[in-house]
Scaffold this motif. Structure first.
Motif, PDB file in Angstrom:
ATOM      1  N   ALA A  87       0.706  -1.281   0.029  1.00 57.85           N
ATOM      2  CA  ALA A  87       0.412   0.067   0.087  1.00 57.85           C
ATOM      3  C   ALA A  87       0.938   1.349   0.049  1.00 57.85           C
ATOM      4  CB  ALA A  87      -0.990  -0.199   1.276  1.00 57.85           C
ATOM      5  N   ALA A  88       2.553   1.192   0.205  1.00 58.81           N
ATOM      6  CA  ALA A  88       3.139   2.339   0.118  1.00 58.81           C
ATOM      7  C   ALA A  88       3.646   2.792  -0.707  1.00 58.81           C
ATOM      8  CB  ALA A  88       4.773   1.902   0.758  1.00 58.81           C
ATOM      9  N   PRO A  89       3.094   4.369  -1.677  1.00 57.53           N
ATOM     10  CA  PRO A  89       2.549   4.633  -2.689  1.00 57.53           C
ATOM     11  C   PRO A  89       4.334   4.551  -3.563  1.00 57.53           C
ATOM     12  CG  PRO A  89       3.527   6.733  -0.821  1.00 57.53           C
ATOM     13  CD  PRO A  89       2.738   5.597  -0.070  1.00 57.53           C
ATOM     14  N   ALA A  98       3.434  10.694  -5.610  1.00 55.44           N
ATOM     15  CA  ALA A  98       2.637   8.814  -4.980  1.00 55.44           C
ATOM     16  C   ALA A  98       1.955   8.959  -6.479  1.00 55.44           C
ATOM     17  CB  ALA A  98       2.117   9.185  -4.178  1.00 55.44           C
ATOM     18  N   ARG A  99       1.928   7.812  -7.251  1.00 52.63           N
ATOM     19  CA  ARG A  99       0.917   7.089  -7.923  1.00 52.63           C
ATOM     20  C   ARG A  99       0.098   6.239  -7.284  1.00 52.63           C
ATOM     21  NH1 ARG A  99       4.556   4.572 -12.079  1.00 52.63           N
ATOM     22  NH2 ARG A  99       5.703   3.500 -10.688  1.00 52.63           N
ATOM     23  N   PRO A 100      -0.948   5.966  -7.260  1.00 52.90           N
ATOM     24  CA  PRO A 100      -1.882   5.164  -6.850  1.00 52.90           C
ATOM     25  C   PRO A 100      -1.686   3.931  -7.006  1.00 52.90           C
ATOM     26  CG  PRO A 100      -3.189   6.246  -8.129  1.00 52.90           C
ATOM     27  CD  PRO A 100      -2.012   7.189  -8.261  1.00 52.90           C
ATOM     28  N   GLN A 101      -2.788   2.706  -6.345  1.00 55.19           N
ATOM     29  CA  GLN A 101      -2.281   1.575  -6.371  1.00 55.19           C
ATOM     30  C   GLN A 101      -3.413   1.507  -7.149  1.00 55.19           C
ATOM     31  OE1 GLN A 101      -0.265  -1.041  -6.839  1.00 55.19           O
ATOM     32  NE2 GLN A 101      -0.985  -2.843  -4.431  1.00 55.19           N
ATOM     33  N   THR A 102      -3.209   0.552  -8.563  1.00 54.13           N
ATOM     34  CA  THR A 102      -4.506   0.947  -9.597  1.00 54.13           C
ATOM     35  C   THR A 102      -4.965  -0.275  -9.089  1.00 54.13           C
ATOM     36  OG1 THR A 102      -2.655   0.354 -11.021  1.00 54.13           O
ATOM     37  CG2 THR A 102      -3.310   1.755 -11.255  1.00 54.13           C
ATOM     38  N   ALA A 104      -5.347  -2.988 -11.694  1.00 54.38           N
ATOM     39  CA  ALA A 104      -4.329  -3.793 -12.259  1.00 54.38           C
ATOM     40  C   ALA A 104      -2.807  -3.956 -11.399  1.00 54.38           C
ATOM     41  CB  ALA A 104      -3.323  -3.107 -13.423  1.00 54.38           C
ATOM     42  N   ARG A 105      -2.262  -3.347 -10.561  1.00 51.16           N
ATOM     43  CA  ARG A 105      -0.501  -3.950  -9.967  1.00 51.16           C
ATOM     44  C   ARG A 105      -1.518  -4.107  -9.087  1.00 51.16           C
ATOM     45  NH1 ARG A 105       3.964  -4.433 -10.600  1.00 51.16           N
ATOM     46  NH2 ARG A 105       3.779  -2.799 -11.278  1.00 51.16           N
ATOM     47  N   PHE A 106      -3.159  -4.080  -8.151  1.00 51.63           N
ATOM     48  CA  PHE A 106      -3.061  -5.505  -6.963  1.00 51.63           C
ATOM     49  C   PHE A 106      -3.225  -6.494  -7.341  1.00 51.63           C
ATOM     50  CE2 PHE A 106      -5.802  -7.181  -3.657  1.00 51.63           C
ATOM     51  CZ  PHE A 106      -5.255  -6.154  -3.001  1.00 51.63           C
ATOM     52  N   VAL A 107      -3.921  -6.314  -8.521  1.00 54.76           N
ATOM     53  CA  VAL A 107      -4.429  -8.135  -8.458  1.00 54.76           C
ATOM     54  C   VAL A 107      -2.741  -8.662  -8.828  1.00 54.76           C
ATOM     55  CG1 VAL A 107      -5.036  -9.437 -10.533  1.00 54.76           C
ATOM     56  CG2 VAL A 107      -6.319  -7.567  -9.864  1.00 54.76           C
ATOM     57  N   LEU A 108      -2.007  -7.516 -10.342  1.00 54.96           N
ATOM     58  CA  LEU A 108      -0.364  -8.626 -10.036  1.00 54.96           C
ATOM     59  C   LEU A 108       0.345  -8.612  -8.916  1.00 54.96           C
ATOM     60  CD1 LEU A 108       1.942  -8.885 -11.841  1.00 54.96           C
ATOM     61  CD2 LEU A 108       2.741  -6.568 -12.604  1.00 54.96           C
ATOM     62  N   ASN A 109       0.285  -7.920  -7.643  1.00 55.28           N
ATOM     63  CA  ASN A 109       1.223  -8.033  -6.353  1.00 55.28           C
ATOM     64  C   ASN A 109       0.375  -9.475  -5.840  1.00 55.28           C
ATOM     65  OD1 ASN A 109       2.482  -6.340  -7.104  1.00 55.28           O
ATOM     66  ND2 ASN A 109       0.814  -4.470  -5.716  1.00 55.28           N
ATOM     67  N   GLY A 140      -9.158  -1.203 -15.333  1.00 58.88           N
ATOM     68  CA  GLY A 140      -7.149  -1.922 -15.219  1.00 58.88           C
ATOM     69  C   GLY A 140      -6.542  -0.893 -14.246  1.00 58.88           C
ATOM     70  N   ARG A 141      -6.446  -0.193 -15.158  1.00 63.87           N
ATOM     71  CA  ARG A 141      -6.304   1.696 -14.670  1.00 63.87           C
ATOM     72  C   ARG A 141      -6.769   2.147 -13.449  1.00 63.87           C
ATOM     73  NH1 ARG A 141      -2.919   3.982 -20.204  1.00 63.87           N
ATOM     74  NH2 ARG A 141      -1.651   2.292 -21.152  1.00 63.87           N
ATOM     75  N   ARG A 142      -7.943   2.155 -12.675  1.00 62.34           N
ATOM     76  CA  ARG A 142      -8.358   2.235 -11.641  1.00 62.34           C
ATOM     77  C   ARG A 142      -8.027   2.245 -11.159  1.00 62.34           C
ATOM     78  NH1 ARG A 142     -10.867   6.126 -11.059  1.00 62.34           N
ATOM     79  NH2 ARG A 142     -12.689   5.883  -9.715  1.00 62.34           N
ATOM     80  N   PRO A 143      -7.336   3.426 -10.219  1.00 66.89           N
ATOM     81  CA  PRO A 143      -7.364   3.132  -8.405  1.00 66.89           C
ATOM     82  C   PRO A 143      -8.159   2.314  -7.751  1.00 66.89           C
ATOM     83  CG  PRO A 143      -7.228   5.123  -9.132  1.00 66.89           C
ATOM     84  CD  PRO A 143      -7.701   4.904  -9.661  1.00 66.89           C
ATOM     85  N   VAL A 144      -7.236   1.576  -6.820  1.00 68.29           N
ATOM     86  CA  VAL A 144      -8.595   0.368  -6.104  1.00 68.29           C
ATOM     87  C   VAL A 144      -9.270   0.340  -5.143  1.00 68.29           C
ATOM     88  CG1 VAL A 144      -8.533  -1.038  -4.154  1.00 68.29           C
ATOM     89  CG2 VAL A 144      -7.262  -1.850  -6.550  1.00 68.29           C
ATOM     90  N   ALA A 145      -8.809   2.002  -4.387  1.00 70.42           N
ATOM     91  CA  ALA A 145      -9.475   3.175  -3.592  1.00 70.42           C
ATOM     92  C   ALA A 145     -11.062   3.774  -4.265  1.00 70.42           C
ATOM     93  CB  ALA A 145      -8.557   4.233  -2.423  1.00 70.42           C
ATOM     94  N   ASP A 146     -11.001   4.011  -5.781  1.00 66.08           N
ATOM     95  CA  ASP A 146     -11.886   4.597  -6.201  1.00 66.08           C
ATOM     96  C   ASP A 146     -12.547   4.070  -6.879  1.00 66.08           C
ATOM     97  OD1 ASP A 146     -10.389   6.284  -5.032  1.00 66.08           O
ATOM     98  OD2 ASP A 146      -9.212   7.632  -6.876  1.00 66.08           O
ATOM     99  N   LEU A 147     -13.141   2.488  -7.206  1.00 68.79           N
ATOM    100  CA  LEU A 147     -13.538   1.942  -7.860  1.00 68.79           C
ATOM    101  C   LEU A 147     -15.380   2.380  -7.713  1.00 68.79           C
ATOM    102  CD1 LEU A 147     -11.760  -1.482  -8.748  1.00 68.79           C
ATOM    103  CD2 LEU A 147     -12.890   0.716 -10.276  1.00 68.79           C
ATOM    104  N   THR A 148     -16.011   2.160  -8.688  1.00 69.34           N
ATOM    105  CA  THR A 148     -17.261   2.034  -7.570  1.00 69.34           C
ATOM    106  C   THR A 148     -18.078   1.050  -8.292  1.00 69.34           C
ATOM    107  OG1 THR A 148     -17.961   3.740 -10.088  1.00 69.34           O
ATOM    108  CG2 THR A 148     -17.168   3.946  -7.736  1.00 69.34           C
ATOM    109  N   SER A 149     -19.120   0.556  -8.056  1.00 74.30           N
ATOM    110  CA  SER A 149     -19.972  -0.691  -8.242  1.00 74.30           C
ATOM    111  C   SER A 149     -19.868  -0.457  -9.432  1.00 74.30           C
ATOM    112  CB  SER A 149     -21.034  -0.385  -7.352  1.00 74.30           C
ATOM    113  OG  SER A 149     -20.910  -0.744  -6.547  1.00 74.30           O
TER     114      SER A 149
END
Length: 374
Positions: A87-89, A98-102, A104-109, A140-149
């Motif tokens: 979660a560190a930027p 700082a770049r937010p965690q997208t 795609a990046r979260f899924v890759l990790n 995939g490029r959307r930040p995890v924290a900002d994704l909406t339903s």
């Protein structure tokens, strides 16, 4: 040389030359993983939020032991402070933004970590392939924290138009992935686990051959009901088939019905909906015909001591098997399956000139056939 499974400081020469598959431990939970195919990668084992986690740090061919050790030390400090290292930027070269965690990046990790755990690797690859091929190109490029339903719904709808089954599988994976994001502190809710993201089933295709079978089944159902009522054999099983025919519920819901689900005074049957996610409880209103069958079943079961409404006399204390109804109707010389009940009902709704969707009208239709000649 010390045993390779004991913590020690791994040298660059050792990392380059080691070829024996295994896990070689360093400090701060740092582990060199050598696969049978010769691949080498760094993994770090940490305790984050009370859970033990293995975090992939990258290939050992690109990251030296010294660099891996520095990354591991920083991750351990973050973990001790209650933060998730992933979660560190991320900071770009020459920039302090700082770049937010997208997503795609979260899924890759997540994929790297699950592979590093050396269990469920196949499932991890399937999940990553599904997300990379179908979801990442859309959100995939959307930040995890900002994704909406709404965003997830729109993405799944695009996938559904191509393949509804893939869309349904993608939603299930997204719920699991974003549940992990909630646990790791990226967000407070799971936007994928929302009613508006549910994937609608594909419209059923009707064919002349299919309609011909449904029409034939519909014509035979009144006769089947009368045979079931009159037959003295297998009383519990035949009442189960009658109950399924008159309720139009899923076969498994009827087969696994238990007496604690039945409230005869309130005329209600409360049970978990088998085909719904999360096992939502359904309240089904019982008509006189349903209650009559239940009373007969109670007498057969001598008060319902087994717990099952329609208990299996061949195996006391167990319900009937899934194919029992099919075999019984085959023995009665009816080419009908339990799943045909609902299909015939849907066909009646589609072809009748008036509304027949309620159970009372369905029951009236089944009881309106002429008496079978002996």
């Amino acid at each position: 040389m010390k045993s390779p499974d004991r913590p020690k400081k791994l040298s660059l020469a050792f990392v380059r030359n080691v070829a024996t598959p295994g896990r070689y431990y360093d400090r701060d939970g740092l582990i060199l993983v050598v696969s049978a195919g010769g691949a080498k990668r760094w993994v770090q084992r940490l305790t984050i939020g009370g859970r033990r986690r293995d975090i992939g740090l990258g290939s050992a061919y690109r990251i030296t032991p010294a660099a891996a050790r520095r990354i591991a030390a920083k991750n351990r400090l973050l973990a001790r402070a209650g933060e998730h290292p992933l979660a560190a930027p991320a900071v770009s070269r020459g920039s302090q933004e700082a770049r937010p965690q997208t997503l795609a990046r979260f899924v890759l990790n997540r994929f790297r970590r699950r592979k590093a755990e050396e269990k469920g690797a196949k499932a991890a690859r399937e999940e990553y392939g599904l997300m990379r091929n179908h979801i990442h190109p859309i959100i995939g490029r959307r930040p995890v924290a900002d994704l909406t339903s709404a965003e997830i719904r729109d993405a799944l709808e695009k996938v559904r138009k191509v393949n509804p089954n893939v869309a349904k599988a993608a939603r299930t994976r997204l719920i699991e992935i974003l549940d992990e994001a909630v646990r790791d502190g990226f967000r407070k809710d799971n936007p994928a686990d929302h009613p508006e993201t549910r994937v609608l089933p594909a419209p059923k295709r009707t064919t002349a051959e299919g309609d011909k079978r449904k029409a034939r089944v519909l014509a035979e159902l009144p006769s089947l009901l009368q045979v079931l009522e009159a037959s003295p054999r297998r009383p519990s099983l035949l009442r189960l088939i009658r109950f399924n025919l008159l309720t139009l519920r899923a076969p498994q819901e009827c087969r696994l019905a238990r007496w604690e689900q039945i409230d005869l005074q309130a005329r209600l049957w409360r049970f978990p909906k088998m085909q719904a996610e999360g096992g939502a409880v359904v309240e089904f209103g019982l008509l006189d015909a349903h209650i009559a069958i239940l009373e007969e079943a109670r007498q057969i079961a001598k008060g319902g001591g087994t717990g099952w409404v329609f208990y299996n006399p061949q195996n006391i204390g167990a319900p009937y098997k899934a194919n029992a109804s099919y075999k019984a109707m085959r023995d009665l010389e009816f080419d009908i399956q339990v799943l045909d009940f609902r299909r015939a009902h849907e066909y009646l709704n589609r072809t009748a000139s008036h509304e027949q969707s309620d159970l009372e009208a369905w029951l009236a239709y089944l009881q309106s056939a002429p008496t079978i000649s002996s």
